[in-house]
Every structure is written in C-alpha cells, then in structure tokens.
Design a protein around this motif. Structure first.
Motif, PDB file in Angstrom:
ATOM      1  N   ALA A 150       7.664   6.301   1.029  1.00  0.00           N
ATOM      2  CA  ALA A 150       6.772   6.765  -0.037  1.00  0.00           C
ATOM      3  C   ALA A 150       5.472   5.981   0.056  1.00  0.00           C
ATOM      4  O   ALA A 150       5.404   4.822  -0.348  1.00  0.00           O
ATOM      5  N   TRP A 151       4.445   6.619   0.614  1.00  0.00           N
ATOM      6  CA  TRP A 151       3.210   5.908   0.977  1.00  0.00           C
ATOM      7  C   TRP A 151       2.231   5.816  -0.190  1.00  0.00           C
ATOM      8  O   TRP A 151       1.411   4.910  -0.253  1.00  0.00           O
ATOM      9  N   GLY A 152       2.304   6.792  -1.124  1.00  0.00           N
ATOM     10  CA  GLY A 152       1.372   6.786  -2.248  1.00  0.00           C
ATOM     11  C   GLY A 152       1.488   8.075  -3.025  1.00  0.00           C
ATOM     12  O   GLY A 152       2.407   8.874  -2.822  1.00  0.00           O
ATOM     13  N   PRO A 153       0.541   8.324  -3.952  1.00  0.00           N
ATOM     14  CA  PRO A 153       0.574   9.566  -4.726  1.00  0.00           C
ATOM     15  C   PRO A 153       0.322  10.772  -3.837  1.00  0.00           C
ATOM     16  O   PRO A 153      -0.335  10.675  -2.798  1.00  0.00           O
ATOM     17  N   GLY A 154       0.859  11.918  -4.245  1.00  0.00           N
ATOM     18  CA  GLY A 154       0.690  13.133  -3.463  1.00  0.00           C
ATOM     19  C   GLY A 154      -0.762  13.555  -3.359  1.00  0.00           C
ATOM     20  O   GLY A 154      -1.595  13.231  -4.223  1.00  0.00           O
TER      21      GLY A 154
END
Length: 729
Positions: free
Chosen positions: A51-55
């Motif tokens: 999970a790298w960041g917000p979509g």
C-alpha cells in the motif's frame, strides 16, 4: 507517521509484477496502514503488493477491485519506500523491479506456526557411513541455524531416511520450534580485543560518528593485515549499544563463514546471514526478524541492502572496491553507492573499508565528502611483504611453461623451510582457448561470441558468459580431424598441472570458485590450507579476498600484465588493487613475506606503482588522468546495451538513437556508438553498445529517460541502461 486507510478507501498499490505504475484498489476488510503488504487481484491471479499511498482515482470507482487481505508482516517503513523510489530513479529501474528486491523471502504472508527442525545431537551413531558423516558435517557447518528435514537432507545430498535414522539414535535431535524466532542477542561488551594506538584512535572516531545519530560516510583505509575488521566491529558494537541495527556487506560468500566466527567471538552469538547459500526457511526468518527488530546485525551479500530494517544505524561495506558489489544483470546497481543513499535517508553511518579503495571513494574523501581514516601498519609483529618484479624478458622459460626459474627457486626455498607459497593467476579453467592444429578452428560457444574455456578437472568445455557446457570433443567440430585439438594459454588448472611436474613432492591445493560444489566444501579447503594442509596454493581472484593463511610467506603472480590489456577505463585501477590485495596474503603472521610479480613490462607505470607502494601517488596520477578526460569520478557515464535475436534490428535502433540525441545534447552529453559490444552475442542475442558521456552535476537520468522514451521496443528488442557502468562487456 504513515496514514491508515479504512476499509473501502481507495489506495494505490505497488505490486511486484512487471507493470511500472501504481494500481488503485479498495482497502481490504479491516483497513490497512500505509506500507502494508497486501494481497491483491491482478487479472485472474493473486499477487503481492505494498500500500504505497492514497488512490489516484480518475476512473469509475465501481470498477475498482478490493485488496484480498493484509499480510501478517510489519508494514514497509517510509524510509525503505523512499529508498526504493530514489534508487529506482537513480538507476532508471522500474519501481516494481526494486520492490522485488525488497521482498525476496518466501511465505511472507504466512502466520506463526510450529515446525520440525533438526540440530546436532549428543550421541554418536552406532556406525558411521559417508552419508551420515555428511549430515553431521552440515550441522556443524550451519552452527545454530535451524534446518528442516528437506533442507538438511538436500544440503548433505542424502535421503530423508538417513536423517531420520540419525535422529532415532540421538546423533541428530528433532525438535518442534516456532517459525521465525528472534536471533540470540549480541553483547557489545562481550569480547573486545586490545587495540593498538592506531586502531584505538580510528575505532573511537567511528564510535563517535555512530553516537552522533547523523548521516556520514567514512573511508577506512588500512593496509592488509592492519586490523580493519576489529576496528569497524567496534563501530558495530556502538551501534548495538544505541539500540540500532547494523549491516555488514561482504563481497564473497566464501568469506562469510570465517567472518561469522569472528563476529561470534566478539559479540557472543552469531548474527543473521543473508546470501544465496542461506536456506529458504532461514531467509524468511531473517527477513521477518530484521523487520521486527529481532535481528541486530546482518552479515550478507549486496542484496541484504534491501532488507526491511526497522532502524538501520550502520552499514559496513567491506572490500568496498570489489567489483562484485555491482549487479550486472536484472536491476543494475552498485551496492556501495546504494548503501550511502540508504544511510542518508535513515540517518545512518557508512564505513567503506578497503586496503585499496576505489577511485570514486578516494576522490570523495579527497574532496571532503567522506571522512578518511588510515591504518598504516600491520597488527602485531607482521610487516608488509617485500615486492619485486621478475622481468620475464630475461627468464629462460620454454613457450609451454609459465613458472619462471626465479619463481621456481623461491618456491623451493619456502618448501624447504616448511612455509607455504601462493601462485596466482586470475583465469579460471585449464585454458582459455581450444584450437585445432589441423584447420585453425577455435571452439566457440554456440550461443555467444566467446571461446569455450577448457575445464580439465571436469572434462568439459564451458562458456563463461552463458554457462553452456559440453564434453571436450575427440575430433575437431569443423574439419573432423582427430587428435589435433590443443589447449592455448594458461588457466589455474593448467598451472596446477605444471606445478605438479615442477614440484613433484609438494602438496598442492587449487582455489577457484568453479571447483567447489558448495560453500561448505570451499570453507573446508580454506581451513585445511590455513592449518598447513598444502605447500603450494594455486588460485584465482578468490584468494585475494580476505583469507588469512598464517604460514604463507611467498606470493608469485604468474601474469601481472594480464589486467593491463584492453581499453577498460578501470584497467590500471583494478590491476593495482588486485596485485596489492594478492601480495597482502604474504607474511600475515610473524614470518616476513615476499611477493614476486612476473611481468614483461616492469617499466609500466602501474607495475612501478605496485612495487613502490606509493599508493597516494598512484591515485593522484590516476585522478589527474580521469579529470583531464572528464571521466568518472570527474564526469558521468552511462552504458546502453541493445539486444535482439536479429542483428540488423539492434544496429538500426542504435543508429536511430545516435541520430536523435537531442535530449542528451541539451545537457552537454555526447553519444558514442553504436558499436558491437565486446562480446557481441550472449545466449543467442546480438548486442550493440552505446556509451553516453556527460559532465558531472548534470541531470543525466532525466535526459536519458527522455532520450530512450522516444523509441518503442518491438518484438525481440531489449534495452538496458547502466548508470555508472563498471564493466564494458
């Protein structure tokens, strides 16, 4: 602090699949923190991602699929995510490929479980067989490491029934143990040695740097035998006292065992290991314990730099000049440079240790970017070896021989005195070329433009580019005449054959990486030599790397001119480093050593520098030449290798790239080529090379990306961009 994404929230995920972009998913049931390892759908498959960041959004939310679950592993820290991003940008590597380097451990999503492991028991078997002996030797070799039934049987080359039979007799102990247990705690005050004033001063400087909690890089330059290892282990001890983790990178697996013994003597327990020789089970354990803080110190190969350290406070790059730190396939990176990058992100320290540093590190220290500490004398009574050239132009030596009369006499004197000699030739195998004396045909690899190297011990011809291996033919494959195939040139196996004739009563040992089936066999041979089990050691570059043979007092370099041939930018530097490292094997204990270099060019500047010991003079002269030419480290280089199964395709693409070089010209860069790569065909693929030269300080990576982005690769065409190339094959 990283964000937390509630269930159903749009998140961007970086997967390990070859898609160089972030993909949007809905957070799984229960939500997930940023950096969480997640299992997500990709087409019909389940794949690993982070999970790298917000979509990113920008499309129909109803079509976004949800992540399946969060894996039972500590989330990837922001520091490691930044390191992967920046290293990807520097090396022009897809982020997905960098993520694969950071997730090279099996079963990351598996939860805690019990398993059966096997250790050395207290009893002796009722009778000893070769198979049983191998099992017990493996357990001795692995020390306290955990082995499953399959891993132990595979390592020993036996069936599982042999192990179970030993377990029934108590010679092997079968235990139930939880997976991924923490490593034994290391005691920084356990076994410190008394240091000389020279060493103590350097050690205190290193400790002070670790205590500062700030980034910094130190070049620890010390002559062979000066005690660099003991000095930087004091910095490791300080790092442990501060509650931070440490990493020691070694250039060769063969060095790991001896080093682990020294670490255990210093800290009272074995550290974690990370290299290709570690079992699958142990790799998973190391990965998880590094992330959870249950591993204080990791000793490993270059890939250990991508482990998920919870708090990496110190990285030591031992023998930092060694070319094996440069990854030449897949992701092209230099572990020495990446260690500095990661430390700058996590406020860690870096120690670059070497007797013969790379010119890049020397120049950074000279410019004040790195601190430099020098150890100028050997530890204890040992002194540096005397170095002399043997001018081969004056030696009476037949054309089929390589050990000169002067070197023969010196070896015989050592044998008479009960001392050991090393004959060094940096060429594996028996002979580099096999030629037909009837038609002149040279046997080449069918898949590469490279000659097959004869390995007589294995009775095979082997390609050192792709690994193709065939039995040595009885007749010429071209003219089919029998009995006319001849070996041309020497390799270590041929040198061993000659040594057996010249010194018929001597005990010989050959050290070459391709002669041992496992690291365990190599370690056993090195230990045997160190204990006096050979009179003459014949070896390749492997012997130059950190091994200590107390009774070895003579080093004879068979062909000191070998590395000076060709147009390699670093030929002089590497020859200087290798010769000084090899010579340093002589006289490591109380007995003085001698190094004799057989050369046809005793007046060559590099040979003169090696003999004089004027290392600073050599580096300054080499630096002046590079600076005048605008070459690294005073300029930038990038190599571009194009390959295809169709030769015309690669030349056409190379010519088009050379013509359309606007993005590079705008930053003052020049493009050289296209030209056939020195080895023009590897594994059936034709190769063309371009070289980009740019001034220091320009945005080379961005310009390269713009330049390469103009061209679409179709069909079999492939492009590899190598930033800061170390070799030009």
């Amino acid at each position: 602090m990283d964000d937390f994404y509630d269930e159903g929230t749009l998140i961007s995920v970086l997967t390990t699949q070859p898609l160089d972009r972030l993909l949007d998913y809905k957070a799984p049931a229960g939500g997930c923190p940023q950096g969480a390892y997640v299992e997500v759908p990709l087409g019909p498959r389940k794949v690993l991602g982070v999970a790298w960041g917000p979509g990113q959004g920008g499309f129909d939310p109803a079509k976004v699929r949800a992540a399946f679950r969060v894996l039972d592993a500590p989330p990837m820290r922001a520091e490691l995510r930044e390191f992967l991003e920046r290293s990807a940008d520097y090396t022009l590597t897809p982020r997905t490929a960098m993520l694969r380097l950071a997730t090279r451990a099996p079963g990351l999503g598996d939860g805690p479980a019990m398993r059966k492991i096997y250790r050395k028991g207290d009893s002796e078997p009722d009778r000893m067989t070769d198979a049983r002996r191998r099992v017990l030797e493996v357990l001795d070799e692995m020390g306290g490491l955990s082995l499953t039934l399959k891993e132990l049987a595979d390592a020993a080359g036996v069936t599982s029934s042999v192990v179970k039979g030993l377990a029934k007799q108590g010679a092997v102990r079968e235990e139930e143990a939880p997976r991924d247990t923490a490593f034994a705690r290391l005691d920084p005050d356990y076994g410190g040695k008394a240091l000389t004033d020279d060493q103590a001063g350097a050690a205190e400087e290193l400790r002070a740097g670790v205590r500062s909690g700030k980034y910094g890089t130190v070049l620890l330059k010390g002559v062979t035998g000066s005690g660099k290892t003991e000095v930087y282990l004091e910095a490791v001890a300080e790092c442990l006292r501060k509650g931070r983790q440490a990493l020691v990178l070694l250039p060769e697996i063969a060095l790991t065992s001896e080093f682990l013994t020294r670490v255990e003597a210093r800290f009272g327990a074995r550290p974690a290991e990370w290299h290709s020789g570690v079992t699958v089970t142990e790799r998973r354990r190391v990965w998880r314990q590094v992330a959870e803080g249950g591993a204080q110190l990791v000793v490993g190969a270059r890939s250990a730099l991508f482990l998920p350290f919870r708090d990496l406070g110190l990285t030591v790059v031992d023998e930092e000049h060694d070319t094996s730190y440069k990854q030449e396939e897949g992701v092209l990176y230099n572990a020495r440079d990446m260690a500095v990058l990661r430390a700058s992100i996590c406020a860690g320290r870096v120690i670059l240790a070497s007797a013969t540093p790379s010119l890049e590190s020397w120049a950074n220290a000279d410019a004040g970017k790195y601190q430099r500490l020098d150890l100028v004398s050997r530890f204890g009574p040992a002194v540096m070896p005397e170095m002399r050239a043997l001018d081969m132009r004056g030696e009476d030596l037949p054309g089929s021989r390589w050990i000169s009369p002067s070197l023969q006499a010196a070896v015989k004197r050592r044998i008479a005195q009960g001392e050991q000699s090393l004959l060094f030739l940096n060429r594996r195998g028996y002979a580099p070329v096999t030629i037909c004396r009837a038609c002149g045909h040279q046997i080449a690899c069918p898949h590469c433009d490279a000659r097959m190297v004869e390995h007589r011990f294995q009775q095979r011809l082997i390609c050192h580019q792709c690994g193709e291996s065939t039995p040595k033919p009885e007749k010429c494959p071209s003219c089919e005449v029998e009995g006319k195939l001849a070996a041309v040139g020497p390799g270590v196996e041929r040198l061993a054959e000659e040594a057996a004739e010249v010194f018929p009563d001597a005990r010989l040992a050959v050290l070459s990486s391709d002669l041992f089936g496992s690291a365990r066999q190599l370690k056993a041979e090195i230990e045997k030599i160190a204990m006096g089990g050979a009179d003459i050691v014949i070896g390749t570059q492997l012997v130059a790397k950190g091994h200590n043979f107390p009774n070895l007092t003579l080093v004879g370099v068979i062909d000191a001119d070998l590395g000076l041939q060709g147009s390699d930018l670093r030929a002089a530097e590497r020859t200087f480093q290798l010769m000084r490292q090899v010579a340093g094997r002589a006289g490591r204990a109380e007995k003085p050593g001698t190094a004799l270099l057989q050369t046809f060019q005793p007046e060559h500047p590099v040979i003169r520098a090696i003999l004089s010991g004027d290392e600073e003079g050599f580096w300054k002269a080499e630096a002046d030449e590079r600076r005048a030419a605008g070459m690294p480290p005073y300029g930038r280089l990038a190599g571009v290798i194009l390959s295809s199964t169709e030769v015309q395709e690669v030349f056409d693409l190379g010519a088009a790239m050379a013509r359309q070089d606007g993005p590079l010209r705008r930053i003052g860069a020049q493009v050289y080529g296209p030209a056939p790569a020195p080895i023009t065909r590897v594994r059936g693929r034709h190769r063309v090379r371009l070289l980009v030269k740019a001034p220091k300080g320009v945005a080379l990576q961005a310009a390269l990306a713009d330049w390469a982005g103009q061209f679409r690769l179709k069909g079999e065409l492939r492009m590899a961009i190598d930033i800061d190339p170390q070799s030009f094959f």
